[in-house]
Design a protein around this motif. Structure first.
Motif, PDB file in Angstrom:
ATOM      1  N   ALA A  63       0.807  -1.224   0.000  1.00 50.70           N
ATOM      2  CA  ALA A  63       0.000   0.000   0.000  1.00 50.70           C
ATOM      3  C   ALA A  63       0.843   1.278   0.000  1.00 50.70           C
ATOM      4  O   ALA A  63       0.322   2.358  -0.295  1.00 50.70           O
ATOM      5  N   LYS A  64       2.136   1.157   0.345  1.00 50.71           N
ATOM      6  CA  LYS A  64       3.054   2.306   0.360  1.00 50.71           C
ATOM      7  C   LYS A  64       2.650   3.366   1.372  1.00 50.71           C
ATOM      8  O   LYS A  64       2.942   4.552   1.187  1.00 50.71           O
ATOM      9  N   ILE A  65       1.938   2.968   2.417  1.00 53.57           N
ATOM     10  CA  ILE A  65       1.544   3.904   3.475  1.00 53.57           C
ATOM     11  C   ILE A  65       1.840   3.246   4.823  1.00 53.57           C
ATOM     12  O   ILE A  65       2.065   2.033   4.894  1.00 53.57           O
ATOM     13  N   PRO A  66       1.888   4.009   5.917  1.00 54.83           N
ATOM     14  CA  PRO A  66       2.111   3.398   7.236  1.00 54.83           C
ATOM     15  C   PRO A  66       1.063   2.322   7.548  1.00 54.83           C
ATOM     16  O   PRO A  66      -0.098   2.444   7.161  1.00 54.83           O
ATOM     17  N   VAL A  67       1.520   1.285   8.254  1.00 53.61           N
ATOM     18  CA  VAL A  67       0.638   0.161   8.583  1.00 53.61           C
ATOM     19  C   VAL A  67      -0.558   0.630   9.398  1.00 53.61           C
ATOM     20  O   VAL A  67      -1.697   0.200   9.165  1.00 53.61           O
ATOM     21  N   PHE A  68      -0.323   1.521  10.355  1.00 52.43           N
ATOM     22  CA  PHE A  68      -1.431   2.009  11.190  1.00 52.43           C
ATOM     23  C   PHE A  68      -2.495   2.696  10.346  1.00 52.43           C
ATOM     24  O   PHE A  68      -3.696   2.520  10.573  1.00 52.43           O
ATOM     25  N   ASP A  69      -2.057   3.490   9.370  1.00 49.86           N
ATOM     26  CA  ASP A  69      -3.021   4.173   8.497  1.00 49.86           C
ATOM     27  C   ASP A  69      -3.832   3.177   7.684  1.00 49.86           C
ATOM     28  O   ASP A  69      -5.039   3.363   7.474  1.00 49.86           O
ATOM     29  N   LYS A  70      -3.180   2.110   7.230  1.00 44.43           N
ATOM     30  CA  LYS A  70      -3.888   1.084   6.457  1.00 44.43           C
ATOM     31  C   LYS A  70      -4.903   0.354   7.327  1.00 44.43           C
ATOM     32  O   LYS A  70      -6.027   0.062   6.879  1.00 44.43           O
ATOM     33  N   LEU A  71      -4.537   0.058   8.572  1.00 43.47           N
ATOM     34  CA  LEU A  71      -5.481  -0.583   9.488  1.00 43.47           C
ATOM     35  C   LEU A  71      -6.688   0.313   9.744  1.00 43.47           C
ATOM     36  O   LEU A  71      -7.828  -0.152   9.784  1.00 43.47           O
ATOM     37  N   MET A  72      -6.442   1.605   9.907  1.00 42.58           N
ATOM     38  CA  MET A  72      -7.532   2.540  10.156  1.00 42.58           C
ATOM     39  C   MET A  72      -8.427   2.708   8.930  1.00 42.58           C
ATOM     40  O   MET A  72      -9.621   2.981   9.056  1.00 42.58           O
ATOM     41  N   GLN A  73      -7.865   2.541   7.739  1.00 39.84           N
ATOM     42  CA  GLN A  73      -8.674   2.608   6.524  1.00 39.84           C
ATOM     43  C   GLN A  73      -9.663   1.448   6.446  1.00 39.84           C
ATOM     44  O   GLN A  73     -10.804   1.628   5.992  1.00 39.84           O
TER      45      GLN A  73
END
Length: 313
Positions: free
Chosen positions: A87-97
């Protein structure tokens, strides 16, 4: 729950989280395949070994195991779970998405489960060993026996493909789109919780205080709602809490069947892509969630049963 007991539980949670993180990181490290190679593969194109080695160095995969784990753990302690490879984004941000989809599905499925299992369990207990009890027990047996993905496919075929009442493929969080996946989960869980409700209510109906209440002329409806159900809800709170934790962790099979944008579907995609930081963050999320819910359930016991607050059994 007293202060010392709470501190002891929190310390146990930290030790457990450390063990979970180490085990998860070890399994992903030992798993076959190369994340860098998987990330660079596009169609039938051939990637040079130099490019793969450079990508591995950029991702830190060329470091020894303990160095990789120590760097990842240090980041987690500072609130940084790493960066998702795919996803090329922080893991936390992906989880929140992906969390809103799973949260909406968990709330809807839990509400449906309570609305189905509680009345059926009470009716089965009140009419014990009568025809309606046998019908409910047979239905719950079939519900426990049938796989959730099969129930989901049947519902999709009937209500999606034939009757066109609900969308076949998801992708967006909508009121119509959530009905079938939530109902599928509710059917699976209600089959089990109906039997638990029946057992808990039957156990309370056999207590001496119920016999005394009947002797004083209280109606069965008053006895049931004022005395039996409050006492029967303690074991059910534990089961419901574990169910909510299971749902919030992402129900991968159901989310894949209905193409529902949640944590479960995200985890399956992360495993396919060998997105190790995302897999590790997902497992850590589930571990934290389960332990917090168990802690909240234990705290709620003291509210539901004042005897526990006084140290009684």
């Amino acid at each position: 729950m007293k202060g010392k007991e709470l501190i002891r539980r929190l310390c146990q949670m930290l030790i457990t989280l450390f063990g979970v993180s180490f085990l998860t990181f070890s399994l992903t490290y030992l798993s076959p395949g190369d994340p860098a190679e998987t990330l660079l593969e596009v169609g039938d194109s051939v990637v040079s070994q130099e490019t793969i080695d450079a990508t591995r160095k950029e991702l830190g995969l060329d470091q020894p195991f303990l160095v990789q784990y120590g760097r990842w753990l240090g980041g987690v302690l500072q609130g940084d779970m790493g960066r998702s490879y795919s996803a090329k984004i922080p893991v936390f941000d992906k989880l929140m998405q992906c969390l809103p989809g799973t949260l909406a599905l968990a709330v809807a499925a839990t509400a449906m489960t309570v609305l189905i299992s509680l009345p059926l369990g009470i009716v089965a207990a009140l009419y014990r060993n009568r025809w309606i009890d046998y019908v409910i027990r047979v239905l719950s047996f079939f519900g426990v026996s049938m796989p959730g993905f099969w129930i989901g496919l049947v519902l999709l075929y009937i209500f999606g493909l034939k009757l066109h009442l609900f969308p076949i493929a998801g992708g967006d969080i909508t009121a119509r789109g959530i009905v079938l996946p939530a109902f599928t989960l509710a059917v699976v869980m209600s089959a089990k919780y109906t039997r638990q409700v029946r057992t808990a209510v039957l156990e309370e109906l056999g207590q001496d205080y119920v016999i005394g209440a009947k002797a004083r002329g209280l109606s069965m409806q008053r006895i049931l709602w004022r005395h039996v159900l409050p006492n029967a809800c303690l074991p059910l709170v534990t089961l419901l809490g574990l169910a909510v934790g299971w749902l919030l962790g992402g129900v991968a099979v159901i989310e894949m069947v209905f193409s529902w944008p949640g944590l479960g579907k995200m985890a399956v995609h992360a495993i396919e892509m060998r997105d190790y930081p995302l897999v590790q963050g997902f497992v850590l999320w589930i571990a934290i969630l389960y332990m917090l819910i168990n802690l909240l359930v234990d705290i709620s016991y003291a509210k539901l049963d004042p005897r526990l607050k006084r140290g009684g059994r």
